[in-house]
Write a protein that holds these residues in place. Structure first.
Motif: not given
Length: 291
Positions: A264-283
């Motif tokens: 599940w961690q490798d699926l594109p949709e999950v990766q999209t969520y993961a990248q979004f939250f990584a990009d906003h981690a400081s917030e």
């Protein structure tokens, strides 16, 4: 519990044999033929929880419906069967780990939505009846009623009840309780709690629709418990990362060619969520309060 052990779709050769036997070429589509051959779907094997993942148009709902029709599972909403459905199903095969129990079913997001609409319609009827009941209370409370014989007994009871009670108590005692006690998401969760029975096979088509992230997590927890402790087997078509992360679920990625199990961690949709939250981690980091 594993009721459905494996399922096999017709391969490209089997579909080609079907086409060369057709006398008419007047059809623009032979659905569900021509959906899966290019995906090279292997023999599908199932766990207590198996998930079909894929983008819109990947065929995950079609695959779920093909399995449901081949197993003759109950369904609560209409299904648009094509003219070639029976021909296609005849070329499918499956194996069982145990007999499929009566009451096993395919549940679509439409069925959940229809249940919520039915509740809403019932509530509207109750609301209209409530307004009528207010008028009924006033008519009875201030009626100049005279009792003559037994034919007047029911009317007399209403008059006496209205004079004995407040308006709100009279309405509450004479009106069905409003069925809408939950939000849409909570109503959807309640639907699954009432619908799912122990030791059944259920095919769920995007059950996360109408559910907030918190309620999706609750549904994931409920499905996990049912598979682990109550003998249910689930085959689920979903986009939800909360359902994709179900413990020990077997996931088939229908966007991959050939179709194959995936983490599940490798699926594109999950990766999209993961990248979004990584990009906003400081917030998400809490700032210390300013003096």
């Amino acid at each position: 519990m594993v009721f459905l052990s494996s399922f096999t779709l017709p391969d490209e050769d089997a579909e080609w044999d079907f086409f060369i036997k057709q006398k008419s070429r007047a059809y623009s589509t032979y659905y569900p033929f021509q959906v899966f051959p290019q995906k090279h779907v292997p023999q599908l094997t199932f766990e207590p929880i198996t998930i079909f993942y894929g983008d819109n148009g990947s065929g995950k709902s079609t695959l779920l419906n093909v399995i449901a029709e081949k197993l003759k599972l109950a369904r609560g909403t209409l299904y648009n069967r094509s003219s070639f459905e029976e021909d296609y199903l005849a070329l499918c095969d499956f194996a069982l780990g145990a007999p499929v129990p009566a009451g096993s079913a395919v549940i679509s997001s439409d069925e959940v939505f229809d249940a919520m609409l039915s509740t809403r319609a019932l509530n509207q009827q109750i609301d209209r009846r409530r307004d009528q009941m207010f008028d009924d209370y006033l008519d009875n409370k201030f009626a100049t009623f005279q009792y003559h014989d037994l034919s007047d007994f029911d009317a007399l009871k209403k008059v006496l009840e209205a004079r004995r009670k407040t308006q709100s108590r009279y309405v509450r005692d004479n009106l069905a309780k409003n069925a809408r006690e939950f939000s849409n998401g909570e109503s959807a969760l309640q639907f699954f709690k009432e619908k799912l029975q122990d030791e059944r096979l259920y095919l769920l088509d995007e059950p996360e629709n109408s559910l907030s992230p918190a309620n999706q997590q609750q549904l994931a927890s409920d499905l996990t418990d049912r598979a682990r402790f109550f003998g249910n087997q689930f085959v689920i078509a979903t986009h939800s990362p909360f359902l994709l992360a179900l413990p020990h679920a077997k996931i088939y990625d229908l966007d991959r060619v050939p179709v194959a199990p995936a983490r599940w961690q490798d699926l594109p949709e999950v990766q999209t969520y993961a990248q979004f939250f990584a990009d906003h981690a400081s917030e998400f980091r809490k700032e210390p309060p300013h003096d």
